[in-house]
Design a protein around this motif. Structure first.
Motif, mmCIF file in Angstrom:
data_model
loop_
_atom_site.group_PDB
_atom_site.id
_atom_site.type_symbol
_atom_site.label_atom_id
_atom_site.label_comp_id
_atom_site.label_asym_id
_atom_site.label_seq_id
_atom_site.Cartn_x
_atom_site.Cartn_y
_atom_site.Cartn_z
ATOM 1 N N MET A 1 -0.619 8.916 11.212
ATOM 2 C CA MET A 1 0.261 9.844 11.922
ATOM 3 C C MET A 1 1.433 10.197 11.013
ATOM 4 S SD MET A 1 0.493 8.455 15.818
ATOM 5 C CE MET A 1 1.570 7.101 15.359
ATOM 6 N N ALA A 2 1.840 11.470 11.018
ATOM 7 C CA ALA A 2 2.910 11.873 10.123
ATOM 8 C C ALA A 2 3.524 13.185 10.592
ATOM 9 C CB ALA A 2 2.374 12.034 8.699
ATOM 10 N N LEU A 3 4.790 13.378 10.230
ATOM 11 C CA LEU A 3 5.400 14.699 10.301
ATOM 12 C C LEU A 3 5.187 15.317 8.930
ATOM 13 C CD1 LEU A 3 7.032 16.792 11.877
ATOM 14 C CD2 LEU A 3 9.103 15.751 10.920
ATOM 15 N N ARG A 4 4.480 16.422 8.906
ATOM 16 C CA ARG A 4 4.014 16.978 7.636
ATOM 17 C C ARG A 4 4.555 18.389 7.443
ATOM 18 N NH1 ARG A 4 -0.598 16.184 8.781
ATOM 19 N NH2 ARG A 4 -0.952 14.173 7.796
ATOM 20 N N LEU A 5 4.986 18.672 6.222
ATOM 21 C CA LEU A 5 5.416 20.015 5.844
ATOM 22 C C LEU A 5 4.391 20.597 4.878
ATOM 23 C CD1 LEU A 5 7.592 22.264 5.835
ATOM 24 C CD2 LEU A 5 8.637 21.080 3.883
ATOM 25 N N THR A 6 3.723 21.662 5.298
ATOM 26 C CA THR A 6 2.779 22.349 4.425
ATOM 27 C C THR A 6 3.497 23.506 3.741
ATOM 28 O OG1 THR A 6 0.886 21.757 5.817
ATOM 29 C CG2 THR A 6 0.611 23.628 4.332
ATOM 30 N N VAL A 7 3.379 23.570 2.420
ATOM 31 C CA VAL A 7 4.103 24.559 1.624
ATOM 32 C C VAL A 7 3.121 25.346 0.772
ATOM 33 C CG1 VAL A 7 5.968 24.934 -0.034
ATOM 34 C CG2 VAL A 7 6.023 22.920 1.469
ATOM 35 N N GLN A 8 3.214 26.666 0.826
ATOM 36 C CA GLN A 8 2.453 27.504 -0.081
ATOM 37 C C GLN A 8 3.185 27.506 -1.425
ATOM 38 O OE1 GLN A 8 1.549 31.372 1.628
ATOM 39 N NE2 GLN A 8 1.474 30.471 3.680
ATOM 40 N N ARG A 9 2.707 26.694 -2.328
ATOM 41 C CA ARG A 9 3.439 26.385 -3.558
ATOM 42 C C ARG A 9 3.832 27.650 -4.344
ATOM 43 N NH1 ARG A 9 3.257 21.716 -6.875
ATOM 44 N NH2 ARG A 9 1.435 20.947 -5.734
ATOM 45 N N TYR A 35 16.848 19.218 2.433
ATOM 46 C CA TYR A 35 16.369 20.424 3.097
ATOM 47 C C TYR A 35 14.914 20.305 3.552
ATOM 48 C CZ TYR A 35 20.770 22.285 1.547
ATOM 49 O OH TYR A 35 22.119 22.466 1.351
ATOM 50 N N GLY A 36 14.535 19.089 3.928
ATOM 51 C CA GLY A 36 13.179 18.832 4.403
ATOM 52 C C GLY A 36 12.214 18.458 3.300
ATOM 53 N N PHE A 37 12.506 18.838 2.063
ATOM 54 C CA PHE A 37 11.632 18.533 0.939
ATOM 55 C C PHE A 37 11.930 17.148 0.352
ATOM 56 C CE2 PHE A 37 11.858 23.127 1.124
ATOM 57 C CZ PHE A 37 10.529 23.502 0.967
ATOM 58 N N LEU A 243 -0.424 12.122 22.569
ATOM 59 C CA LEU A 243 0.520 11.372 21.736
ATOM 60 C C LEU A 243 0.470 11.930 20.313
ATOM 61 C CD1 LEU A 243 -0.014 9.552 24.215
ATOM 62 C CD2 LEU A 243 0.336 7.574 22.715
ATOM 63 N N VAL A 244 1.645 12.340 19.805
ATOM 64 C CA VAL A 244 1.709 12.944 18.467
ATOM 65 C C VAL A 244 2.627 12.132 17.569
ATOM 66 C CG1 VAL A 244 1.189 15.260 19.317
ATOM 67 C CG2 VAL A 244 3.575 14.520 19.136
ATOM 68 N N GLY A 245 2.370 12.219 16.266
ATOM 69 C CA GLY A 245 3.023 11.352 15.297
ATOM 70 C C GLY A 245 4.336 11.849 14.757
ATOM 71 N N ALA A 246 5.253 12.236 15.634
ATOM 72 C CA ALA A 246 6.597 12.636 15.217
ATOM 73 C C ALA A 246 7.544 12.361 16.370
ATOM 74 C CB ALA A 246 6.637 14.105 14.828
ATOM 75 N N GLY A 247 8.705 11.827 16.039
ATOM 76 C CA GLY A 247 9.668 11.508 17.086
ATOM 77 C C GLY A 247 11.077 11.447 16.545
ATOM 78 N N SER A 248 11.926 10.695 17.219
ATOM 79 C CA SER A 248 13.338 10.655 16.841
ATOM 80 C C SER A 248 13.558 10.091 15.444
ATOM 81 C CB SER A 248 14.119 9.828 17.867
ATOM 82 O OG SER A 248 13.592 8.508 17.975
ATOM 83 N N ALA A 249 12.652 9.246 14.960
ATOM 84 C CA ALA A 249 12.782 8.722 13.601
ATOM 85 C C ALA A 249 12.639 9.819 12.556
ATOM 86 C CB ALA A 249 11.727 7.640 13.352
ATOM 87 N N HIS A 250 12.020 10.925 12.934
ATOM 88 C CA HIS A 250 11.850 12.063 12.034
ATOM 89 C C HIS A 250 12.928 13.126 12.254
ATOM 90 C CE1 HIS A 250 7.716 10.378 12.526
ATOM 91 N NE2 HIS A 250 7.680 10.573 11.224
ATOM 92 N N SER A 305 17.351 19.082 9.281
ATOM 93 C CA SER A 305 17.551 17.863 10.075
ATOM 94 C C SER A 305 16.246 17.132 10.336
ATOM 95 C CB SER A 305 18.234 18.204 11.408
ATOM 96 O OG SER A 305 17.483 19.153 12.138
ATOM 97 N N ALA A 306 15.214 17.439 9.554
ATOM 98 C CA ALA A 306 13.916 16.779 9.727
ATOM 99 C C ALA A 306 13.645 15.827 8.568
ATOM 100 C CB ALA A 306 12.804 17.819 9.806
ATOM 101 N N LEU A 307 13.111 14.661 8.886
ATOM 102 C CA LEU A 307 12.717 13.679 7.881
ATOM 103 C C LEU A 307 11.201 13.726 7.757
ATOM 104 C CD1 LEU A 307 15.079 10.751 8.896
ATOM 105 C CD2 LEU A 307 15.396 12.418 7.066
ATOM 106 N N ILE A 308 10.739 14.308 6.672
ATOM 107 C CA ILE A 308 9.324 14.592 6.480
ATOM 108 C C ILE A 308 8.606 13.372 5.889
ATOM 109 C CG2 ILE A 308 7.671 16.172 5.417
ATOM 110 C CD1 ILE A 308 9.633 17.508 7.355
ATOM 111 N N ASP A 309 7.454 13.041 6.450
ATOM 112 C CA ASP A 309 6.643 11.954 5.893
ATOM 113 C C ASP A 309 5.847 12.410 4.682
ATOM 114 O OD1 ASP A 309 7.196 9.829 7.761
ATOM 115 O OD2 ASP A 309 5.997 10.930 9.231
ATOM 116 N N GLU A 310 5.340 13.632 4.733
ATOM 117 C CA GLU A 310 4.400 14.070 3.701
ATOM 118 C C GLU A 310 4.546 15.574 3.468
ATOM 119 O OE1 GLU A 310 -0.465 14.451 3.181
ATOM 120 O OE2 GLU A 310 0.388 13.054 4.651
ATOM 121 N N ILE A 311 4.582 15.975 2.204
ATOM 122 C CA ILE A 311 4.526 17.389 1.845
ATOM 123 C C ILE A 311 3.130 17.711 1.369
ATOM 124 C CG2 ILE A 311 5.451 19.213 0.371
ATOM 125 C CD1 ILE A 311 8.048 17.705 0.225
ATOM 126 N N GLU A 312 2.554 18.718 1.979
ATOM 127 C CA GLU A 312 1.192 19.153 1.635
ATOM 128 C C GLU A 312 1.296 20.487 0.903
ATOM 129 O OE1 GLU A 312 -2.645 18.987 4.350
ATOM 130 O OE2 GLU A 312 -1.431 20.736 4.863
#
Length: 314
Positions: A1-9, A35-37, A243-250, A305-312
């Motif tokens: 489970m993760a909060l993920r940011l997908t970026v078109q490089r 800035y999320g990255f 149930l989704v993998g993002a919450g107040s910790a993110h 204000s987001a703490l990202i687990d993974e950048i895709e």
């Protein structure tokens, strides 16, 4: 489970290059959550954009590489820790100067804007500069942190008013001015030195190539009248708990109006209760789209204000 940011490089880098090409005197800002990255992702890009980088506080200096000069935006409560790169600090009051007792280095004098966040007023500024010089600090510029509200015309009026009061041999570092307004100012005042600090508009001013989402970890059927969650909230409709993998910790929370920040198939998914730590509990009534385990749910959240687990990168 993760909060993920997908970026078109490719699109992201093209955007950064276009901004850099428009702004003579650009200084990237890399602070807070990056800035999320993340700061570790952004700092390696800075050297190609500027010889300077602005950070939030002295506690963020350890993430700056050795090839650029860090400029600390927030006045420091004490002299900076020993690091490889010597920072430029900010002073906005006599107390800020006193806090740096024993430290010898470069400082920028922060001027008070209509935001009134930090900084010296026109009456206080001469004494602040004198105190910094008397403390053997090297004053290398002034800074003006302008509000987001109002128009660029309003912000330029504030800048022009301060230009009549400060040393014309020192650069004025600016924030929250659009690149075109900044370019126009430079044309009108060619005798003055300016630098433009950019963070949000530089890293994600165009959000079309950024996508924030999280994973569905579990789906359970539920009936109206049953209770679930930390607070044993009563479920109002037959359907499913998701149930989704993002919450107040993110840094994920309900929107200011209380609405859920989660979307699936362009439909807002209701929160059972406020997001908590690494999981949020959502409700999908039987008449609404329901994701399956492994699907991705969109997250509506400012990246600052987001703490990202993974950048895709795609």
């Amino acid at each position: 489970m993760a909060l993920r940011l997908t970026v078109q490089r490719a699109a992201w880098h093209a955007h950064i290059d276009s901004i850099a090409g428009m702004v003579d005197g650009l200084v990237p800002v890399v602070k807070g959550n990056g800035y999320g990255f993340g700061r570790a992702t952004l700092h390696p890009l800075v050297k190609s954009l500027s010889d300077y980088v602005c950070v939030g506080t002295v506690y963020e200096l350890d993430s700056v590489g050795e090839r650029v000069t860090p400029v600390v935006l927030t006045p420091s409560p004490a002299p900076p820790p020993s690091i490889a790169a010597t920072p430029i600090l900010t002073v906005g009051s006599l107390r800020n100067v006193e806090a740096l007792a024993g430290w010898r280095g470069r400082v920028i004098v922060k001027l008070q804007s209509s935001m009134r966040r930090y900084g010296a007023t026109p009456d206080e500024m001469p004494d602040l500069v004198s105190a910094a010089v008397a403390a053997d600090l090297d004053v290398v510029g002034y800074s003006l942190h302008l509000p987001l509200a109002g128009s660029d015309a309003d912000r330029v009026l504030e800048i022009e008013a301060w230009l009549e009061l400060i040393d014309d041999q020192q650069p004025l570092w600016l924030s929250h001015l659009q690149p075109q307004s900044y370019a126009d100012l430079r044309v009108r005042r060619p005798e003055r030195q300016f630098r433009l600090r950019l963070g949000t508009s530089l890293w994600h001013g165009d959000k079309s190539f950024l996508h924030l989402h999280t994973d569905v970890a579990a789906v359970q059927s539920v009936r109206a009248g049953e209770h679930a969650g930390y607070r044993q909230v009563e479920v109002t409709d037959d359907g499913h708990l998701v149930l989704v993998g993002a919450g107040s910790a993110h840094g994920v929370a309900a929107l200011p109006d209380g609405a859920s920040p989660f979307h699936f198939e362009r439909t807002r998914m209701a929160l059972l209760e406020p997001p908590h730590m690494h999981t949020s509990m959502l409700v999908a009534p039987d008449d609404r789209p329901c994701p399956a385990v492994g699907d991705r749910v969109d997250v509506q959240r400012p990246l600052i204000s987001a703490l990202i687990d993974e950048i895709e990168w795609v």
